[in-house]
Structure formats: structure tokens, C-alpha cells
Enzyme design. Sequence first.
Site, mmCIF file in Angstrom:
data_model
loop_
_atom_site.group_PDB
_atom_site.id
_atom_site.type_symbol
_atom_site.label_atom_id
_atom_site.label_comp_id
_atom_site.label_asym_id
_atom_site.label_seq_id
_atom_site.Cartn_x
_atom_site.Cartn_y
_atom_site.Cartn_z
ATOM 1 N N GLU A 96 34.314 -12.540 7.821
ATOM 2 C CA GLU A 96 32.475 -12.340 7.323
ATOM 3 C C GLU A 96 32.298 -13.041 5.914
ATOM 4 O OE1 GLU A 96 31.161 -9.157 8.174
ATOM 5 O OE2 GLU A 96 31.412 -8.118 6.246
ATOM 6 N N SER A 131 33.031 -12.262 12.809
ATOM 7 C CA SER A 131 32.008 -10.659 13.049
ATOM 8 C C SER A 131 30.453 -11.283 13.819
ATOM 9 C CB SER A 131 30.956 -10.639 11.414
ATOM 10 O OG SER A 131 30.322 -9.614 11.529
ATOM 11 N N GLY A 132 30.575 -10.717 14.621
ATOM 12 C CA GLY A 132 29.239 -10.849 16.112
ATOM 13 C C GLY A 132 29.918 -11.422 16.803
ATOM 14 N N THR A 191 34.048 -5.978 19.198
ATOM 15 C CA THR A 191 33.500 -4.139 19.262
ATOM 16 C C THR A 191 33.153 -4.068 21.780
ATOM 17 O OG1 THR A 191 33.174 -3.587 17.088
ATOM 18 C CG2 THR A 191 32.234 -2.061 19.642
ATOM 19 N N SER A 237 27.289 -4.731 13.761
ATOM 20 C CA SER A 237 28.850 -5.329 13.215
ATOM 21 C C SER A 237 29.421 -3.482 12.630
ATOM 22 C CB SER A 237 28.366 -5.777 12.006
ATOM 23 O OG SER A 237 29.172 -6.019 11.214
ATOM 24 N N SER A 238 30.823 -3.405 13.317
ATOM 25 C CA SER A 238 32.291 -2.206 12.754
ATOM 26 C C SER A 238 31.915 -3.140 11.364
ATOM 27 C CB SER A 238 33.098 -2.594 13.154
ATOM 28 O OG SER A 238 32.341 -2.850 15.213
ATOM 29 N N GLY A 271 35.477 -8.432 11.691
ATOM 30 C CA GLY A 271 35.769 -9.564 12.146
ATOM 31 C C GLY A 271 35.624 -10.486 10.529
ATOM 32 N N ASN A 328 25.555 -9.389 12.406
ATOM 33 C CA ASN A 328 25.625 -8.634 13.750
ATOM 34 C C ASN A 328 24.742 -7.583 13.828
ATOM 35 O OD1 ASN A 328 26.771 -7.216 15.939
ATOM 36 N ND2 ASN A 328 28.802 -7.808 16.086
#
Length: 1067
Positions: A431, A148-149, A153, A201-202, A429, A198
Site C-alpha cells: 500500500e 490492499s483491497g 482476506t 483492511s487487514s 497488501g 479498503n
Amino acid sequence: MMELRIQLIPTGEIILPPGKNGEFYCQSCTKAVGSDGIRAMMESALTARDRVGVQDFVLLENHTSEVAFIENLRKRFKENLIYTYIGSVLVSVNPYKELEIYSKQHMERYRGVNFYEVSPHIYAVADNAYRSMRTERRDQCILISGESGAGKTEASKKVLQYYAITCPASEHVQTIKDRLLQSNPVLEAFGNAKTLRNDNSSRFGKYMDIQFDFKGAPVGGHIINYLLEKSRVVHQSHGERNFHIFYQLIEGGEDDLLRRLGLEKNAQQYQFLVKGNCPKVSSINDRNDWKIVRKALSIIGFTDDEVEELLNIIASVLHLGNVQYGGEDSGSAYITTETQIKYLARLLGVDGTILKEALTHKKIIAKGEELMSPLNQEQAASARDALSKAIYGRTFTWLVNKINDSLAYKDDSFNSKNASVIGLLDIYGFEVFQNNSFEQFCINYCNEKLQQLFIELTLKSEQEEYEAEGITWEPVQYFNNKIICDLVEEKFKGIISILDEECLRPGDASDITFLEKLEDTVGGHAHFLTHKLADGKTRKVMGREEFRLIHYAGEVNYNVNGQLLNRYLLFRNLKEVMCMSENKILTQCFDREELTDKKRPETAATQFKNSLAKLMEILMSKEPSYVRCIKPNDAKQAGRFDEVLIRHQVKYLGLMENLRVRRAGFAYRRRYETFLQRYKSLCPNTWPNWDGRLVDGVSTLVKHLGYKPEEYKLGRTKIFIRFPKTLFATEDALEVRKHSLATKLQSSWKGFSQKTKYRKMRQSAIKIQAWWRGILARREAKRRREAANTIRRFIKGFIYRHQPRCPENEYFLDYVRYSFLMKLHRSLPKTVLDKSWPTPPPALIEASEQLRKLCMQNMVWKYCKNINPEWKHQLEQKMVASEIFKDKKDNYPQSVPKLFVGTRLNGEDINPKVQQALGNEKMKYAVPVTKYDRKGYKARNRQLLLMANSAIIVEEAKLKQRIDYSSLKGISVSSLSDGMFVLHVACEDNKQKGDVVLQSEHVIEALTKVAICADKMNSININQGSIKFSVAQGKEGIIDFTSGSELLIAKAKNGHLSVTAPRLNSR
Ligand SMILES: Nc1ncnc2c1ncn2[C@@H]1O[C@H](COP(=O)(O)OP(=O)(O)OP(=O)(O)O)[C@@H](O)[C@H]1O
Ligand SMILES: [Mg+2]
């Protein structure tokens, strides 16, 4: 003078800012270069690129050293070179700052250029996938992974932008491009949130297919979304936020809109937005994002009504969050916030009372009877939360479907089966949080699966392939995370199966029983741990309600709290209320059929597992490209390179193993038939077809192409090419060859089409000719038949010609008549003298005669009409001559064509004395004559003058003899051709000298004149043999005429005058 500025950009190239007219300037050249020029210029700048480290890890000296690997990453990161390759895998380190490497010029630079020619970039990956899709017609996918981050994306957006800008476009395509691009801000607003890791974050997984038509233009798209982290709607950890859209609406929404939605411009007012205690983040501009999202919604095709309904739902979630409960003594919950219910009833389009009841009661079906059982405060709150999550989650799915509708290519002629596709996977991602719930479990499980796919395709199968193909190979050891995947998803024994079992099991299943069951079943697994199973040290960091999974990327403790609640997520009566909603979006989200469906729904975990399995299938069917994103630090700071964090990621991403396999292995492989099929045109021996064994064909081909032995290997079924460079050189050669082939094809095709056209024309001409010949032949035959009939009729007519008119001869007779008349018409005599006349057929003798007469009369009449007086006079004289001499005198015929003249002697020929003697007496004719004496027949020249009443013979100046016409008894001439004539004169008077013997060359003319003047036409005697004439005193003279060869006039022995007249031919 234009200023020359040089700018060093992060990829290491030199770009000069465009001039006034958009041209670019180059350092080494003084003149401006066009947009093509910039490419050349950039190429030359390539030497400047990657001055730092190596651009492909494959080139690392010590490729097995992790230190060297990370050092290379660091060096490049420091210089803002965030991209590095491992072969064709792109490693990207999040710079946490805007780099100027994403401009249009950069895109141009990567377009259609081989991988190795330019510095590493996400655009190179995008372009490579696009070109592979176009040239090999194979679907592609770009897998972006990382925690993540790490920048997944962002990377996926860059890829999309690259296609939107560089792919060919038309009007329709432009709309699709816009929609594809605009789908991002919308989905991010509803599906992304600020987390600790993030700021954007998605919180859902996204797989997007971009469909291209045969020209390579993007014509459509399709998005599949994966498990949205719905728990965030009702709860956020400290420092985290809810989904962006809530804040955007509150911050950016117009006053009017907020009033309609019953919202205040203050996020702190909403329970669902305050949990994380950070409604405002410096890196996020909600107000601005609101505008972007609003615009994007309308570009995608949302109507104002739809947007309003969507926002009604978003607002109602916020209101739901503010629904508060009080507790009665009995324990039953009641709602304390009536206003919220009012808003909710209006925004959701449901009945307030029913909603209120549903939020505080639960419907139970006992023995076929429905009972409403009141909920306690805690239950009611979780029912409210469940409803909020359900509403938001389903609306999000609706949103994705709606976007898909607008991305779908609607042209009927476009067959989506024929479309080429590039898939873009951007999923949440890996996490780890302090407290990890069921959703983190899913997210991390998903990352395990992706890692598994990566291993399968790059490490495992690659090595297996070398072995299978008989390529000498030393295996590279790597960690295979299949063991973890199995731990999660295996049938009956996996964590998800156990969870399902517990959920469905009747009785008092709870989160704790679930944990126990886990311990029983997978307790011995190397990657599984619980508080109970752990050693003392670990126990300290583990809660009793947690289990730990040792993921490929690290250890994560999952809290089982609430995991089982999944099964009771949404009470039936709440669902029923939602099914009654008047909101058009909600009616699509909550289907009544769901209520009547007796089948037990799949648990969320199983649903997710199945959807991942499908995703893997999709990805496996495509040719993958990898982007491995690395997060440089946890602080979201630019320029900070946290070595420990990075080493960890390098490790779990398997990058070292990836590098080792890549170093030892081959960059490219293809089955012999595919390779031969693609490149056979490059070698005369394999073109157009190779007959022998495929391996021999490929071997011949690569030898012809000049591959060096170390550049390739031939396996059992495939050729392996070690360096991408070799392949790209071959590709370039093919590109050149294609042009010449295309020219050849074109010319052959043109030849063929012309030939076909010619043949067609020839066929047509032959057909027309045949028809025309047929027509001519038929005409000819008809003519002949008719001719034969005519001839036959003619012959028959001829045979019957003497018969009276009858059918057999009528044609013939008519024809004979007709042809006679026609002939006559053509040959009518032209002059009166022309006596010719065609012979008439017997039937027309009479008519012919009549016609002839008519014709003659007509001609005569015409002739007479046109005659002039002189000629008439001439003819009258000729008539007289004719009457007198015709057929009587030999020289008459010779006289006919000679015209008679008025006189043969003119004034000057006649002696003036004679003229004087004649006085006024009019002379009618004068002619020189020869006079023969009566006695001696001597010839004397005289003139014969014809006067009105007399004829006078003149000798020079003397009037020798005047003969009155009254005394002229007659005139004698011979019948021969001589010119002798005798004027017989009456001799009553002795003064008369007797008859006169004269001779004239114009005897006919002279005598005719005499006859006319003296009116003696009947007195001219034409004598045969001799003429007697009287001499004075009763004596007689005789002239004898004979014919001889020439004219001879002499006195004969017998005293006669002998005249020998020449014989004329005509006689
Ligand atoms: N190439 C880049 N250039 C500049 N900034 C970047 C780049 N990539 C990522 N970032 C920064 O990092 C942030 C996080 O990136 P991104 O949202 O793409 O991460 P992610 O991998 O998708 O994470 P998650 O799994 O949480 O969705 C971005 O908001 C951006 O600020
Ligand atoms: Mg993301």
C-alpha cells in the site's frame, strides 16, 4: 406443475433452483435429479462456462502480449468471471459485489474434481491443495497476495469455508470447524480497519495452519500474527478509521455494558476515533458486526468474565485517548481530565495516583538511583499514546494466543507431528499512502518478501530446474526483487540494520541522523532515494524527512519521523503500572520479568524481519499454491475496470513472466523415485517393484500409460509433464487402480488373517491333541502297570495258593472267591431240575454246598408255592409211578414226560348199559385194555373201569368181571417195555374167574391209578422173564417175556403166553 426456472450464474453455468424437496431440475431432462445429478448436470453445463475469453492464460493465442492478457481479464471481468488461471496459479479480480458462486452446491461441484475439469475458482485451488495433501501427504500452503483491497482476506475466508463444509466431520471436528470460521470475525474486529484503500483492511499479517487428521478431517488450527499496525490506535489519516472493535462496541454495546465501561454511545466523543473524521461508513454495519463478534467470542470459548475484561481494555484505550494535559509554567505536564483517570484506574485495575504519575513522569535511573523526571506536554501525550498502543497491541497478541488455545487439538492420541497441514497466508497488501510511516515500511517490505518467495519458487527455481535437469530451455527474463529485499534486510548494510544501529547508538541519535546515515550507506542504491539524492523533479514530491524506496510494486516515500522513537515506545514506569494491573488479560500481557530483564530488547524492525524470515521458512517447507489478487479500481466500485491500475498490478505481480514460464514449461514435475513410487501400480512391468534404473522405470511406465512424446520430458532426476490434463488422467487411472488394489489387498489380508487364524487353531488343536494323547497314554501306562501288578500278584497268589493266607496269596484267594461268587451269581440254576453248579475253589467247597442247598431249597420252595392242585395231583401220581416203576420197567422213562390223564374213556366211550349198571357209583378211571383169555390167550377188547372199591372189566354192555380191591392180591408186570399186566385175584370164591391178564398201551398210568385206587402200591411186582398167574381151579398159566425187535404176543408151543417186548433205545 413445478415452475422451471433457469438462472445463469457468473461462472457461466446454468443452475436451476432446487425443487420443493431439494431436488434439482435440469433443462434438458424432464425428471428431477438428485444432488449427484446436479454434478452431472453441471458438468454438462461446462461447455457453457467461460464463453468469454480463455479460462487459462496458457491458452492465450498471443501469450507474450500484455494487451491480450489484460483484454482477456477485462472480458471475463465484465461477465463476472473473476477467476482465471495461469497454469495452477489463480488470478482473481475483486468484483466488489456479491457473486452467487460460493454456494454449497458450488463447493460440492469442486470437491474431488480435477483442476482442469471445472471452471477456475478459489474452491478448485483449495480442493487441489487438500487432495495433494491427502494423496502425497505433503503439507500445503495457499499464498494469497495482492495489494490492499484486492480481495486476499475474502479469498482466505472462502478457502476456510470450503474446508469447513466439504471436509469429513465428526462432533469434535464440527466444533473445530466452527471455531476456525469464527476466529475470522473476531480477528477482523480487532485487527482490521477501514483505510482509504479498503473498508475492511487487514492491519496485521495472518498465517493460519489448518491441521487435518489422517481421515482428512480438520482437527485443529494455529494462527501466527504479524506486526499489527498499532499507530492506528492513536491516529488515523483522513477518511480512515480506527480498528473496527471500537466502533462496534460503541454502536452495538448494550447500555448496561457501556455504563459499566463509562462509555457514551457516540464515537465523536473519543479522541482516538475522530482523527480520520469518518466514524460511520455506509458499507459497514457496526451494530450488526458487534453481535457477530459477541457470538463468535463465545463459540471460540471466551467466558463472560474474559469478554468483560477484554472490553475493559478496549474501553480503557478510548479513555486513555481522552486524557488531556495542561502545561505548568515549568513546562511539566499535568492531567486535566480526572474522570478519565478514575475510569482508567477501575477498568485497568490499577492505582489511579500511580497511573497519573506514570502518565506525567518518566523514571530515570542515574548512578543507580531512580528519579522521577516530569514530562512536558508533548512527551506526556506521546507516553499516553505509547501506552495505548502497547495495551492494544499486546491484547491483540493475547487474543490470537487465546484463539490458538481454543483451536488446539486436545486429543492425546493425536500426534500433531502426524497431522497434515494446510497453511493459509493472508497478509496486509502492498500500500501507498500520502504519508507512509514505519508500519507501511514493514507492510511493504513483507510484500517484497512474498514476491521474492513467488519469484524463487515459480520463476527462478523453475527455470533453474529445467537447466539443471538438462531440459532444453530458453530463459525468460523477469525482474528479481531480491535487490530490494537486500536493501531492506541485509546485515550491516540494510535499512533495518542501520535503523537498529541508530537506535542503539548512544548519543543524540535522531530521525534526521538516521536519514543521513541511510544516505551514507545505501545512498547509491538504485532503489533508494532521498530528497537530497533526488533530481529536481522528484524533489518536488518528496519531503526532506522522507526516503523513497522503489518497490517492485511502485515507489513509496517513507517518513522517518518517529521511526527512531520506536526504541522509547513505552516508558518503564508505565510498564510497571501495567504489571500491577488486576485485569487478568493485562497480567498475561505485561510480564514482570520484562522489567528485570537487563537484555536490550530487539527493535520492532528486527523483530519483524526475524518473524518474516521464520514465515519464509514455514512457507518454503510446504507445497505452495498461489492466488494472485488484483484490484480492478481504487474506488471500490463494482464493474469498473481501471486498465492502468490493472496493468500496473499485472506487471509488478510478474504475471506475464509467470505465463511465459508456464507456457514454455511443464505443469508438473516429480523426482523419478517419487513418480515411480506413486504410479508404479499402473504398469505390470513396474509393479510391484522396478529393478533397473529409475529413469528406465519411469520411461517404461509412461510409455505403458500412452504418454505422447510432446507431453513429457525426462530430465536428469525428474520427469516433467507438460499438461495438467496428462497428469490428471494418470491420477484418475490410479484412483481406479487403487480400488482394485484395495480389493486385492483386502482379499490377501483376509486370506492371510484366515490362514493365521487357521494355523493358530491347528496349533491349538495339535497341542490339545498332544496333551490328550499324553493323558491317555499315561492312563494306559498306569492301567498296564496296574494290570502287570495284578497279574504278578495273581501269579504269586497262584503259586502260594495252597499256603495259609498270607500277603502273597491273599489277593489271589480273595479273587478266586470273589470270581467264584460272581460266576455263581451269573450262573445260578434257574429251575429245580437244573443241577448245574460251578465248581468251587477248595476254600469254598463247604460254603458252595451250603449255598447250593439254600438255592435248591429256595427254588423248591418257590416251585411248591407256585404249584396248582391239578399239577400237584399229577405229580403225586407221578411220584407213585416213580416209586413203583423207576429203574424197574423198561418203558417207564417214556411214560415220565407223558402226563397222566383223569380217564382214558369218557362217558360216550362207555356203554350206557354199563353206566346204568354202575348207577351212582363213581368211576375214578377208565382205560381200554386187551384181555387175553386164560386158556387160549385170545385177545379181546375190554374196558377197565376203576371204581371206588373195585375194578371192573367191561365187555361192551356187560360187566364181565368186578374185582374188589380187597380181593386184589397183587399185580404183576414184566420189567420189559410191554404193556402186559396181571391182576392177581384171590380165589376163595369159585365165582371168581382167577387172575386177569390184560394189556394196555398206558400200562404205567393204568397201574399207577390201580395202585392208588386200590391202595396197592406195594403189591405191584415187576418180574423178569416170566409171570405166573392162576387160572380157575388151581391151574396156573405162565407168561414168558423176552425182548425183541417188536411187540409180539402169541401162545407159545409150550402153552405159555409168549410176549416179545421191543427193545427201547434208552436201555
Ligand atoms: N470475491 C469477492 N466477492 C465479492 N467481494 C469481494 C471479493 N473479494 C473482495 N471483495 C470486496 O473487496 C473488499 C476488500 O477485500 P479484502 O478485505 O479481502 O482485501 P485484502 O486484499 O484483504 O486487503 P488488505 O490488504 O487491505 O487486507 C471486501 O471487503 C469485499 O467487499
Ligand atoms: Mg485483508
